[in-house]
Design an enzyme around this catalytic site. Structure first.
Site, PDB file in Angstrom:
ATOM      1  N   LYS A   1      19.179  25.756-154.125  1.00 28.98           N
ATOM      2  CA  LYS A   1      19.801  26.012-155.431  1.00 28.98           C
ATOM      3  C   LYS A   1      18.805  26.499-156.481  1.00 28.98           C
ATOM      4  O   LYS A   1      19.054  27.482-157.156  1.00 28.98           O
ATOM      5  CB  LYS A   1      20.479  24.738-155.982  1.00 28.98           C
ATOM      6  CG  LYS A   1      21.673  24.261-155.189  1.00 28.98           C
ATOM      7  CD  LYS A   1      22.417  23.160-155.947  1.00 28.98           C
ATOM      8  CE  LYS A   1      21.585  21.917-156.233  1.00 28.98           C
ATOM      9  NZ  LYS A   1      21.150  21.169-155.037  1.00 28.98           N
TER      10      LYS A   1
ATOM     11  N   ARG B   1      27.800  16.961-161.103  1.00 25.58           N
ATOM     12  CA  ARG B   1      27.640  16.320-159.790  1.00 25.58           C
ATOM     13  C   ARG B   1      28.619  15.171-159.590  1.00 25.58           C
ATOM     14  O   ARG B   1      28.667  14.610-158.499  1.00 25.58           O
ATOM     15  CB  ARG B   1      26.224  15.747-159.676  1.00 25.58           C
ATOM     16  CG  ARG B   1      25.207  16.686-159.069  1.00 25.58           C
ATOM     17  CD  ARG B   1      23.844  16.047-159.275  1.00 25.58           C
ATOM     18  NE  ARG B   1      22.917  16.285-158.227  1.00 25.58           N
ATOM     19  CZ  ARG B   1      21.822  17.048-158.350  1.00 25.58           C
ATOM     20  NH1 ARG B   1      21.580  17.695-159.455  1.00 25.58           N
ATOM     21  NH2 ARG B   1      20.979  17.168-157.355  1.00 25.58           N
TER      22      ARG B   1
ATOM     23  N   ARG C   1       9.213  20.649-148.481  1.00 20.78           N
ATOM     24  CA  ARG C   1       8.984  20.728-149.922  1.00 20.78           C
ATOM     25  C   ARG C   1       8.139  19.539-150.382  1.00 20.78           C
ATOM     26  O   ARG C   1       7.323  19.657-151.293  1.00 20.78           O
ATOM     27  CB  ARG C   1      10.332  20.739-150.658  1.00 20.78           C
ATOM     28  CG  ARG C   1      10.194  21.008-152.137  1.00 20.78           C
ATOM     29  CD  ARG C   1      11.534  21.234-152.788  1.00 20.78           C
ATOM     30  NE  ARG C   1      12.312  20.010-152.904  1.00 20.78           N
ATOM     31  CZ  ARG C   1      13.553  19.954-153.374  1.00 20.78           C
ATOM     32  NH1 ARG C   1      14.159  21.058-153.751  1.00 20.78           N
ATOM     33  NH2 ARG C   1      14.192  18.821-153.471  1.00 20.78           N
TER      34      ARG C   1
ATOM     35  N   ARG D   1       6.966  16.279-154.532  1.00 21.74           N
ATOM     36  CA  ARG D   1       8.000  15.606-155.327  1.00 21.74           C
ATOM     37  C   ARG D   1       8.190  14.178-154.842  1.00 21.74           C
ATOM     38  O   ARG D   1       8.331  13.942-153.654  1.00 21.74           O
ATOM     39  CB  ARG D   1       9.327  16.371-155.229  1.00 21.74           C
ATOM     40  CG  ARG D   1       9.535  17.312-156.383  1.00 21.74           C
ATOM     41  CD  ARG D   1      10.784  18.123-156.231  1.00 21.74           C
ATOM     42  NE  ARG D   1      12.011  17.310-156.221  1.00 21.74           N
ATOM     43  CZ  ARG D   1      13.216  17.826-156.455  1.00 21.74           C
ATOM     44  NH1 ARG D   1      13.336  19.108-156.733  1.00 21.74           N
ATOM     45  NH2 ARG D   1      14.272  17.058-156.417  1.00 21.74           N
TER      46      ARG D   1
ATOM     47  N   ARG E   1      19.844  10.649-151.071  1.00 15.34           N
ATOM     48  CA  ARG E   1      20.358  11.749-151.906  1.00 15.34           C
ATOM     49  C   ARG E   1      21.480  12.488-151.199  1.00 15.34           C
ATOM     50  O   ARG E   1      22.465  12.893-151.814  1.00 15.34           O
ATOM     51  CB  ARG E   1      19.208  12.702-152.266  1.00 15.34           C
ATOM     52  CG  ARG E   1      18.311  12.105-153.353  1.00 15.34           C
ATOM     53  CD  ARG E   1      16.993  12.821-153.446  1.00 15.34           C
ATOM     54  NE  ARG E   1      17.125  14.205-153.830  1.00 15.34           N
ATOM     55  CZ  ARG E   1      16.262  15.154-153.485  1.00 15.34           C
ATOM     56  NH1 ARG E   1      15.223  14.877-152.737  1.00 15.34           N
ATOM     57  NH2 ARG E   1      16.440  16.378-153.886  1.00 15.34           N
TER      58      ARG E   1
HETATM   59  P1  AMP Z   1      17.743  18.267-158.374  1.00  6.41           P
HETATM   60  O1  AMP Z   1      16.472  18.912-158.789  1.00  6.41           O
HETATM   61  O2  AMP Z   1      18.947  19.014-158.861  1.00  6.41           O
HETATM   62  O3  AMP Z   1      17.808  17.987-156.888  1.00  6.41           O
HETATM   63  O4  AMP Z   1      17.792  16.853-159.096  1.00  6.41           O
HETATM   64  C1  AMP Z   1      16.800  15.866-158.839  1.00  6.41           C
HETATM   65  C2  AMP Z   1      17.301  14.489-159.277  1.00  6.41           C
HETATM   66  O5  AMP Z   1      17.597  14.516-160.694  1.00  6.41           O
HETATM   67  C3  AMP Z   1      18.600  14.045-158.631  1.00  6.41           C
HETATM   68  O6  AMP Z   1      18.382  13.442-157.358  1.00  6.41           O
HETATM   69  C4  AMP Z   1      19.104  13.034-159.667  1.00  6.41           C
HETATM   70  O7  AMP Z   1      18.392  11.837-159.616  1.00  6.41           O
HETATM   71  C5  AMP Z   1      18.740  13.727-160.972  1.00  6.41           C
HETATM   72  N1  AMP Z   1      19.833  14.630-161.416  1.00  6.41           N
HETATM   73  C6  AMP Z   1      19.793  15.992-161.519  1.00  6.41           C
HETATM   74  N2  AMP Z   1      20.971  16.481-161.950  1.00  6.41           N
HETATM   75  C7  AMP Z   1      21.787  15.416-162.119  1.00  6.41           C
HETATM   76  C8  AMP Z   1      23.140  15.259-162.520  1.00  6.41           C
HETATM   77  N3  AMP Z   1      23.914  16.325-162.821  1.00  6.41           N
HETATM   78  N4  AMP Z   1      23.637  14.003-162.601  1.00  6.41           N
HETATM   79  C9  AMP Z   1      22.874  12.928-162.305  1.00  6.41           C
HETATM   80  N5  AMP Z   1      21.617  13.005-161.892  1.00  6.41           N
HETATM   81  C10 AMP Z   1      21.060  14.233-161.793  1.00  6.41           C
END
Ligand code: AMP
Length: 193
Positions: free
Chosen positions: A14, A89, A128, A134, A145
């Site tokens: 993404k 989400r 990654r 990360r 996740r």
């Molecule tokens: P991502 O980079 O989109 O994979 O997001 C990394 C982490 O940030 C996720 O595993 C959540 O802990 C948090 N996060 C990102 N976007 C959201 C969202 N829309 N709602 C809740 N937590 C989020």
């Protein structure tokens, strides 16, 4: 005509695709994950709170995430369009986004659903972890996740499909190929409207 969402499991690519699409369509890519990571890095109050959830692979609470997105979408650069990466989400976030857009008298143009096999996303995420370090890319957290994605986020596709907004794109393959696939699918969709 460029208000897009990008939805897909962790590791589907993404973030990479969002940056390229934003450039192609001249709109900001807004990633809640990036905003949280920026805050974690700068040790803000939001960052401290977000980290406690992110490190476990859990979602940051809706109330916090929704406020952040409402604020971000009010900025000048998001008025002509945006690509939201990783939001909404949860169904509560879907409702909030509906309300934000209704308040602005605006609507979504398309929801890009990036698909990927579980084995492939786990492989990508573990890679990654090595490349970017990360803290939420350990095997245990990755599994959590993916579980949460399946339970909370995957069902949202049917909500948007019911509105006729979903464009399904296979996220497997070379980065350029996937970008091209998304652009073709989006252009075809926008063209018929
Ligand atoms: P991502 O980079 O989109 O994979 O997001 C990394 C982490 O940030 C996720 O595993 C959540 O802990 C948090 N996060 C990102 N976007 C959201 C969202 N829309 N709602 C809740 N937590 C989020």
């Amino acid at each position: 005509m460029s208000r897009f969402l990008l939805i897909g499991p962790p590791g589907a690519g993404k973030g990479t695709q969002a940056a390229r699409l934003a450039e192609a369509y001249g709109i900001p890519a807004i990633s809640t994950g990036d905003i949280f990571r920026f805050n974690v890095k700068n040790e803000t109050e939001l960052g401290k709170l977000a980290k406690s959830f992110m490190d476990r692979g859990e979602y940051v609470p809706d109330s916090v995430t929704n406020d952040l997105v409402r604020d971000r979408l009010s900025h000048e650069d998001a008025q002509a369009g945006f690509l939201l990466d990783g939001y909404p989400r949860t169904s509560d976030q879907v409702n909030e986004l509906d309300s934000i857009l209704a308040d602005q008298g605006r609507a979504l143009d398309a929801v890009i659903q990036l698909t990927a096999e579980t084995d492939e996303v786990v492989r990508r995420l573990l890679n990654r972890a090595i490349e970017q370090g990360r803290t939420d890319d350990t095997e245990e957290v990755i599994r959590r996740r993916l579980e949460i994605y399946e339970a909370e986020t995957a069902p949202l596709t049917s909500v948007y499909a019911g509105r006729g907004l979903v464009v399904m794109v296979d996220g497997l393959g070379a980065i350029d190929e996937v970008t091209e696939r998304i652009r073709e699918a989006l252009d075809a969709r926008l063209g018929v409207n």
